[in-house]
Scaffold this motif. Structure first.
Motif, PDB file in Angstrom:
ATOM      1  N   ASP A 195     -42.249-135.043  41.283  1.00  0.00           N
ATOM      2  CA  ASP A 195     -42.455-133.924  41.647  1.00  0.00           C
ATOM      3  C   ASP A 195     -41.239-133.459  42.485  1.00  0.00           C
ATOM      4  O   ASP A 195     -40.517-134.407  42.995  1.00  0.00           O
ATOM      5  CB  ASP A 195     -43.802-133.412  42.274  1.00  0.00           C
ATOM      6  N   THR A 202     -42.514-123.161  48.981  1.00  0.00           N
ATOM      7  CA  THR A 202     -43.895-123.134  47.817  1.00  0.00           C
ATOM      8  C   THR A 202     -44.028-124.268  47.082  1.00  0.00           C
ATOM      9  O   THR A 202     -45.107-124.808  46.901  1.00  0.00           O
ATOM     10  CB  THR A 202     -43.509-121.908  46.958  1.00  0.00           C
ATOM     11  N   ALA A 203     -42.763-124.781  46.746  1.00  0.00           N
ATOM     12  CA  ALA A 203     -42.999-125.905  45.733  1.00  0.00           C
ATOM     13  C   ALA A 203     -43.047-126.989  46.471  1.00  0.00           C
ATOM     14  O   ALA A 203     -43.790-127.902  45.839  1.00  0.00           O
ATOM     15  CB  ALA A 203     -41.282-126.154  45.143  1.00  0.00           C
ATOM     16  N   SER A 206     -47.207-126.875  47.641  1.00  0.00           N
ATOM     17  CA  SER A 206     -48.106-127.041  46.694  1.00  0.00           C
ATOM     18  C   SER A 206     -48.071-128.298  45.852  1.00  0.00           C
ATOM     19  O   SER A 206     -49.121-128.516  45.369  1.00  0.00           O
ATOM     20  CB  SER A 206     -47.856-125.530  45.648  1.00  0.00           C
ATOM     21  N   THR A 208     -46.765-128.924  43.158  1.00  0.00           N
ATOM     22  CA  THR A 208     -47.011-128.779  41.561  1.00  0.00           C
ATOM     23  C   THR A 208     -45.904-128.430  40.968  1.00  0.00           C
ATOM     24  O   THR A 208     -45.964-128.619  39.504  1.00  0.00           O
ATOM     25  CB  THR A 208     -47.953-127.701  41.545  1.00  0.00           C
ATOM     26  N   GLN A 209     -44.724-128.298  41.490  1.00  0.00           N
ATOM     27  CA  GLN A 209     -43.457-128.080  40.837  1.00  0.00           C
ATOM     28  C   GLN A 209     -42.942-129.282  40.333  1.00  0.00           C
ATOM     29  O   GLN A 209     -42.571-130.167  41.010  1.00  0.00           O
ATOM     30  CB  GLN A 209     -42.351-127.200  41.519  1.00  0.00           C
ATOM     31  N   ARG A 210     -42.592-129.529  38.810  1.00  0.00           N
ATOM     32  CA  ARG A 210     -42.234-130.732  38.463  1.00  0.00           C
ATOM     33  C   ARG A 210     -40.720-131.038  38.473  1.00  0.00           C
ATOM     34  O   ARG A 210     -39.974-129.940  37.892  1.00  0.00           O
ATOM     35  CB  ARG A 210     -42.778-130.891  36.860  1.00  0.00           C
ATOM     36  N   GLN A 246     -31.218-129.406  40.411  1.00  0.00           N
ATOM     37  CA  GLN A 246     -31.201-128.727  41.712  1.00  0.00           C
ATOM     38  C   GLN A 246     -29.725-128.513  42.540  1.00  0.00           C
ATOM     39  O   GLN A 246     -29.355-127.775  43.322  1.00  0.00           O
ATOM     40  CB  GLN A 246     -32.121-129.376  42.959  1.00  0.00           C
ATOM     41  N   SER A 271     -31.360-123.005  41.550  1.00  0.00           N
ATOM     42  CA  SER A 271     -32.774-122.477  41.602  1.00  0.00           C
ATOM     43  C   SER A 271     -33.105-122.225  40.028  1.00  0.00           C
ATOM     44  O   SER A 271     -34.303-122.178  39.677  1.00  0.00           O
ATOM     45  CB  SER A 271     -33.176-121.162  42.383  1.00  0.00           C
ATOM     46  N   ASN A 274     -31.888-126.463  34.385  1.00  0.00           N
ATOM     47  CA  ASN A 274     -32.611-127.495  33.914  1.00  0.00           C
ATOM     48  C   ASN A 274     -31.872-128.027  32.807  1.00  0.00           C
ATOM     49  O   ASN A 274     -31.148-127.539  32.307  1.00  0.00           O
ATOM     50  CB  ASN A 274     -33.809-126.952  33.620  1.00  0.00           C
TER      51      ASN A 274
END
Length: 673
Positions: A195, A202-203, A206, A208-210, A246, A271, A274
């Motif tokens: 993660d 936020t990332a 949480s 949850t951002q992979r 990133q 941002s 990928n």
């Protein structure tokens, strides 16, 4: 037997469908110093007899299967006519080494988190022939030369789970079984995820951002004829790797709004970027023994590789530099056609066929081995970018047929511990490779001479961000890269202490590097690398101390940056609890001296020079405990335990922080029936 297999499959499905395990990966690590070493028997750290997993007879004379009844071999064993089968390792050494950096003794580095782009810290001799140059994610998959082919007397299952902390997870599931006495079939499955750690409140909050996820699947089989003359090895290997890019993180201002946890104020340079890499490899090896001294073999490979990079918003990262504000520094040096987004795809296909003869002779206790071959490779490459964006000349294709001839000779002395080998291979009209090696109880020494073509990416690349061409008629062509490498290592045993001092000398010519703008350049002058090393191991009763150290000097560090000093050390103590629980507790350390480490450019999947940030000069400490009860091994580890103790921040690559202190837990379960 069927019920047991269904139970194992059910457990696997539960792991992958349960929300808690849905992020996990799969593949037993190949530890250089234990854990999953290719060979070895249970030691005092792992107990003995039935508790160590060995096959015994119970009171009813029923056979209990174990590591000694499940054995494997590698393709190189068959190719070099080595008959010995390797038993499953059940020792505790190295069980805690789950990260890929750990597995390779910190000789590789990444972008600070599991599944990010890897590079070698030291210089690596290039392979001859046309290579893509896209290798940052290759080590996350199963390697052809390390695929295990089994011969089992019972179904064998290997289940491996790692909860690495902070969203780093690994799951491996391997199963194999002999269909008949001479035919084995099995598969390996890997799932790995991590993660985002830094880069937005936020990332991170949480969780949850992979950041990265990996699937790797291998199905393998081996067969031998009844008379033993024919042998077939085959496997299919699929790698699917995806990663957010990133580009590094931007440090918060001194007046951050979240002083209690400034990590939450870090934000990524990129941002919307990928990348994704997919590899498929269908591999076949088979041989026929006409006579011990004359054998025919054939190796066929079909490989496909695709790499895709996408950034749907490049506008902010094309702004002119502003030295007063790091956030205004551009990540992309330019654009050629589209200032809104960039999409890059590279497709590579390879068909390779090798036919050869080999054999061995024995006389008066010594042995002689030979091999000669003809190898043909046909590749096609397609590179395209920003398709559908009205970009002119947005793709190009290339292809080539390459023919290699080669030979290998080996002489084994009567003491069975000393051997001399030599190998030569020539790509007609271009590349050349020559190697010689002496191995004995006291000394290992060798020499290699390699002249290799530039990679396909170094030769030519066209994208919205970068463009170069060193193949055209009017272009400045890159010459063959030359590597002369001489090395030697002593193996000394002084009582309970084992020392292995070594030295490597490289002379490099026509070296190709990526400059500070991430563009390939070739150096016309020669330069050298001198590296001295020392490995040590000391055992006294239940205590073990071991490690490696490297001291490296580069005569031209303007084009090649290597830390002057790199060292690893571990201190371990093993003991028995409750007459059943074997424990190996210890702490490991890693250190690199300060140097200007290379920066990563995801568009081309290349590391390149940078002169802004020095990394290293930091010791990382990690305590751990490996445990075993019966055939189940477990580990507990506190990664980066000393984070923040000396008010230092550790970076694994420029602008990429290493993951903060985290607790890891893992289970390794072997089933033999």
């Amino acid at each position: 037997m069927t019920r047991l297999f269904l139970l194992r499959v059910s457990i696997l499905l539960l792991w992958f469908t349960s929300p808690a395990w849905a992020q996990l990966p799969t593949r037993l690590p190949n530890f250089p110093q234990g854990g999953n070493r290719t060979g070895g028997q249970p030691t005092t750290t792992g107990g003995s007899g039935a508790s160590a997993g060995g096959a015994i007879l119970d009171d009813s004379t029923k056979l209990i299967y174990g590591p000694k009844t499940t054995r494997f071999f590698l393709e190189s064993d068959v190719l070099n006519n080595r008959k010995a089968l390797i038993t499953i390792d059940t020792t505790l050494e190295g069980v805690h080494r789950t990260s890929y950096i750990d597995r390779y003794d910190n000789l590789y580095t990444d972008l600070g988190n599991l599944g990010t782009a890897l590079r070698s810290v030291f210089y690596q001799t290039p392979a001859i022939g046309s290579q893509t140059g896209l290798s940052a994610y290759g080590l996350y998959g199963y390697q052809t030369q390390n695929i295990r082919y089994f011969d089992t007397r019972s179904p064998y299952t290997n289940m491996y789970l790692v909860l690495g902390g902070r969203g780093q997870n690994i799951v491996n599931f391997d199963f194999t079984q002999n269909i008949s006495e001479r035919w084995n079939l099995g598969f390996n499955l890997q799932r790995m995820t991590s993660d985002v750690q830094f880069g937005g409140t936020t990332a991170v909050s949480s969780g949850t951002q992979r950041l990265a996820e990996n699937w790797n699947f291998v199905v393998h089989s081996n067969y031998r004829s009844k008379n033993g003359k024919y042998t077939l090895l085959a496997h299919y290997n699929n790698l699917n790797h995806r990663s957010l890019d990133q580009g590094g993180v931007i440090e918060p201002d001194s007046g951050t709004s979240n002083a209690a946890n400034p990590d939450l104020e870090l934000r990524p340079v990129l941002s919307t970027a990928n990348s994704r890499e997919i590899r498929n490899d269908l591999h076949l090896y088979h041989q026929y023994v006409l006579d011990t001294a004359f054998q025919l073999y054939n190796i066929v490979d079909f490989r496909a590789q695709s790499y895709r990079f996408t950034d749907t918003d490049i506008t902010d990262n094309l702004l002119p530099p502003d030295s007063s504000n790091l956030s205004r520094k551009p990540f992309y040096p330019r654009y050629y056609f589209d200032n809104l987004e960039t999409r890059q795809t590279t497709l590579f296909r390879l068909l390779e066929n090798q036919i050869g003869i080999k054999g061995q002779f024995s006389a008066r206790g010594s042995a002689f081995n030979y091999r000669a071959w003809l190898r043909n490779r046909y590749y096609s490459l397609e590179n395209r970018f920003n398709i559908g964006r009205l970009v002119p000349d947005s793709s190009y294709k290339s292809s080539r047929l390459e023919t290699f001839v080669g030979g290998w000779l080996g002489y084994y002395f009567p003491d069975s511990l000393t051997r001399v080998t030599a190998e030569v291979e020539y790509l007609l009209g271009r590349d050349f490779r020559l190697q010689g090696r002496l191995e004995s109880r006291l000394l290992t020494a060798g020499y290699e001479s390699v002249f290799a073509s530039p990679t396909l990416l170094q030769n030519r690349y066209t994208s919205n961000i970068y463009q170069w061409d060193h193949e055209g008629r009017l272009a400045t062509r890159f010459d063959l890269r030359g590597t002369q490498h001489a090395y030697g290592q002593l193996n000394l045993k002084l009582g309970k202490l084992i020392l292995s001092p070594g030295m490597d000398y490289y002379l490099l010519t026509n070296y190709i590097y990526f400059d500070t703008a991430a563009v390939p350049q070739q150096l016309s002058s020669a330069f050298s690398i001198l590296q001295t090393s020392l490995s040590w191991q000391f055992r006294a009763g239940r205590f073990t101390m071991a490690g490696q150290g490297y001291y490296t000097l580069v005569s031209n560090d303007d084009v090649l940056r290597i830390p002057t000093l790199l060292a690893n050390a571990r201190f371990e103590y093993n003991f028995l609890l409750f007459k059943k629980l074997y424990v190996l507790a210890g702490v490991q350390f890693h250190y690199k001296s300060a140097y200007y480490a290379d920066q990563y450019m995801p568009v081309t999947q290349q590391y390149h020079l940078q002169n802004e940030t020095k990394l290293g000069d930091y010791i990382m400490a990690e305590p751990y405990a490996n445990l075993r009860i019966n055939r189940v091994r477990l580990f507990l580890k506190l990664a980066h335990a000393n984070q923040g103790l000396l008010d230092q921040t550790y970076y694994s690559a420029p602008y990429f922080r290493t993951i903060n202190r985290s607790f890891s837990f893992g289970v390794h379960w072997l089933l033999f029936d």
